[in-house]
Motif scaffolding. Structure first.
Motif, PDB file in Angstrom:
ATOM      1  N   GLU A 259       0.822  -1.211   0.000  1.00 38.49           N
ATOM      2  CA  GLU A 259       0.000   0.000   0.000  1.00 38.49           C
ATOM      3  C   GLU A 259       0.861   1.268   0.000  1.00 38.49           C
ATOM      4  O   GLU A 259       0.352   2.352  -0.267  1.00 38.49           O
TER       5      GLU A 259
ATOM      6  N   VAL B  56      -7.495   0.617  -1.825  1.00 38.03           N
ATOM      7  CA  VAL B  56      -6.118   0.163  -2.054  1.00 38.03           C
ATOM      8  C   VAL B  56      -5.836  -1.059  -1.184  1.00 38.03           C
ATOM      9  O   VAL B  56      -5.324  -2.081  -1.661  1.00 38.03           O
ATOM     10  N   ALA B  57      -6.200  -0.975   0.099  1.00 40.42           N
ATOM     11  CA  ALA B  57      -5.958  -2.092   1.019  1.00 40.42           C
ATOM     12  C   ALA B  57      -6.701  -3.346   0.564  1.00 40.42           C
ATOM     13  O   ALA B  57      -6.142  -4.452   0.592  1.00 40.42           O
TER      14      ALA B  57
ATOM     15  N   GLN C  30      -7.858   4.897   0.207  1.00 38.40           N
ATOM     16  CA  GLN C  30      -6.970   3.985   0.926  1.00 38.40           C
ATOM     17  C   GLN C  30      -7.625   2.654   1.268  1.00 38.40           C
ATOM     18  O   GLN C  30      -6.963   1.616   1.230  1.00 38.40           O
TER      19      GLN C  30
END
Length: 163
Positions: free
Chosen positions: A34, A46-47, A43
């Motif tokens: 990440e 993304v994770a 985010q």
């Protein structure tokens, strides 16, 4: 490559093909993927994507067209790399490094270099002529690492925000 012992700067590691018993350790390192993602990307998405990539790679460890190697120091997994066959838009089949992760305490000891060497050897053994990898433009550490290994930037993706 069945497993090779490599002496790094401050530790001895073994590079070997991943197996199903490595899954928890590999997943515990996945969050490092990440890092260096553009700050405008969500985010949590993304994770989730990172976890999905690594779970998919773990599910492919018996697949002939892909590979995952782990670096172990003692009984601990201190890094991993994935490699797969990927067709370039110009037609050649390349070895593609999908993920490369080294645990923070093992950084700077040559673990990443050894893992990339395993991916390169895997591709060479399959007759591939090139190894490719993608990373974020903001991931200056990864870009410098790959450049130091002789990788050259080939493609650039540009992004424009629509507010």
């Amino acid at each position: 490559m069945m497993g090779s012992v490599v002496h790094c700067v401050q530790m001895t590691i073994t590079i070997r093909p991943a197996n199903s018993s490595d899954a928890a350790a590999v997943l515990s390192l996945a969050h490092r993927l990440e890092e260096g993602v553009a700050p405008w990307r969500e985010q949590s998405a993304v994770a989730a994507a990172v976890r999905s990539w690594v779970e998919s790679a773990l599910g492919q460890i018996e697949n002939d067209s892909s590979a995952m190697f782990v670096a172990t120091g003692g009984a601990s997994v201190v890094g991993f790399v994935t490699a797969e066959e990927k067709r370039h838009w110009a037609g050649a089949i390349d070895t593609y490094i999908g993920e490369l992760v080294v645990a923070v305490p093992a950084q700077g000891m040559g673990v990443g270099r050894c893992l990339v060497a395993a991916a390169i050897d895997w591709g060479r053994g399959r007759g591939h002529k090139r190894v490719t990898v993608q990373t974020g433009a903001a991931n200056s550490g990864a870009r410098a690492f790959y450049a130091a290994l002789g990788f050259e930037e080939e493609d650039i993706t540009l992004s424009y925000g629509l507010d």
